[in-house]
Design a protein around this motif. Sequence first.
Motif, mmCIF file in Angstrom:
data_model
loop_
_atom_site.group_PDB
_atom_site.id
_atom_site.type_symbol
_atom_site.label_atom_id
_atom_site.label_comp_id
_atom_site.label_asym_id
_atom_site.label_seq_id
_atom_site.Cartn_x
_atom_site.Cartn_y
_atom_site.Cartn_z
ATOM 1 N N UNK A 1 24.406 20.202 18.940
ATOM 2 C CA UNK A 1 25.512 19.992 18.002
ATOM 3 C C UNK A 1 26.837 20.332 18.675
ATOM 4 N N UNK A 2 26.857 21.437 19.440
ATOM 5 C CA UNK A 2 28.086 21.825 20.149
ATOM 6 C C UNK A 2 28.519 20.741 21.127
ATOM 7 N N UNK A 3 27.545 20.128 21.816
ATOM 8 C CA UNK A 3 27.877 19.062 22.756
ATOM 9 C C UNK A 3 28.472 17.858 22.024
ATOM 10 N N UNK A 4 27.921 17.526 20.854
ATOM 11 C CA UNK A 4 28.453 16.389 20.097
ATOM 12 C C UNK A 4 29.806 16.712 19.479
ATOM 13 N N UNK A 5 30.057 17.981 19.185
ATOM 14 C CA UNK A 5 31.359 18.368 18.624
ATOM 15 C C UNK A 5 32.475 18.035 19.601
ATOM 16 N N UNK A 6 32.269 18.322 20.882
ATOM 17 C CA UNK A 6 33.294 18.018 21.874
ATOM 18 C C UNK A 6 33.503 16.518 22.010
ATOM 19 N N UNK A 7 32.403 15.756 21.976
ATOM 20 C CA UNK A 7 32.512 14.306 22.084
ATOM 21 C C UNK A 7 33.208 13.710 20.864
#
Length: 451
Positions: A199-205
Amino acid sequence: MATSPPSSPPSSRVFGFWICLALVIGNMVGSGAFLLPQALAPFGWNAIFGWIVTIAGALCLAFVFATLARHFPRAGGPYAFCREAFGRAPGFVVAWSYWISVWTANAAISVGATSYFVHLFPSLAGAPAWIALGFVWTFTLINCVSLRGVGGVQLATTILKLLPLAAAIVLTLLVSSGVTDASAPVPPLRGEDISLAAIAATVTLTLWAMVGFESATIPAGHVADAARTIPRATLIGTLAAGLIYLVACSGVALLLPAEQASQSTAPFADFIGRYWGEGPASLVAVFAMISALGALNGWVLIQGEMPTALARDGIFPAWMAKTSGAGVPVRAHLISSSLVTVLILANQARSVGDLFAVTALISTLASVVAYLACSIAALWLQQRARIGRSAALTAAALAGALYSLWAIYGAGREPVIWGLGLLLSGVPVYLLMRRNRGQGMGVTSASGREE
């Protein structure tokens, strides 16, 4: 107490509510909307939760920016707010970071437009960098000619860019409800597939797609009734863009087979083509390209206005504050677009997808620094009684700060190193300008003339 940058004369205030709203939505809904499904497809349902977190965080940050803009409706946006709170040096750090985010964003957006252009004209696929540069310099020219022309282009492209997103939303609803044959069913939601790291990775994207909610605060000197117009456009535009993204991008990422989506250079066109045929897919590609170009138009405006406001305040070279007879910061535009050119040419060996991903992450990270600083500024200005205390503003600022820190964490090591290096590159510029101020140089009037 820090003094404020001079305002533009009323005669130059050519942007009203609808132009500001188009600037916010147009800068948010650009290339990110049409390329993100490719990057998000491998994350499955984690991307949906990432979108929800990002939209909530962006709304908190938009509320912070709207409130600060109501109290300090001056050109420069994040820089003006942070200088009010912390003074010249911290203001410079925020300004430098945000300016980096803008011109690196223009590199990413122009590459996004190129990906759909190449989808329409495959024979030109061998020269993506030069096509992207053609787009950059075309809109630099438009921005150098007329502010009213920029506003007209922004309004028209914002209306047009919503059409393919509306088509994707309608198709998502039809496929999900079974009206259209769903040969690629929605993957099941399983608890074991959801993780905070994903989820954290998708938040940045996904934050890349939401960057731009602050756009109306930058050219405040050209906005009529800025204290009222900018907050309204900021909040309404952020909410509208967030809802559009949530449905449209999630539908494409989940309903297009993951393997196809992760390899597609034009995922929206492929999604429409899968269910409605190649003709509608080509039409979507045309509108997707228009969307990216509309965002490029708006961000080129910002890349000229930001350094001009800084030059007028004495922390960028004075000659960048000079404007044309039409009030356009031509010199600042030329410098910014030249930097975009260097960035694109330095990475021209990369594929379109890789070039987009690298420039988008660098731009997003640089933006987050400004968002974090403005959230802290809102808390500090309340503490110093510079603005009235508000429980809503305090909660939004705290949430925005936490969200910004999480986005930095999710960016990964390489973008953070790039971002830190670009931030440090501003140190010699600041030291040089501070020395010049000590010698009585680099001060300009509101009209852009040296004094």
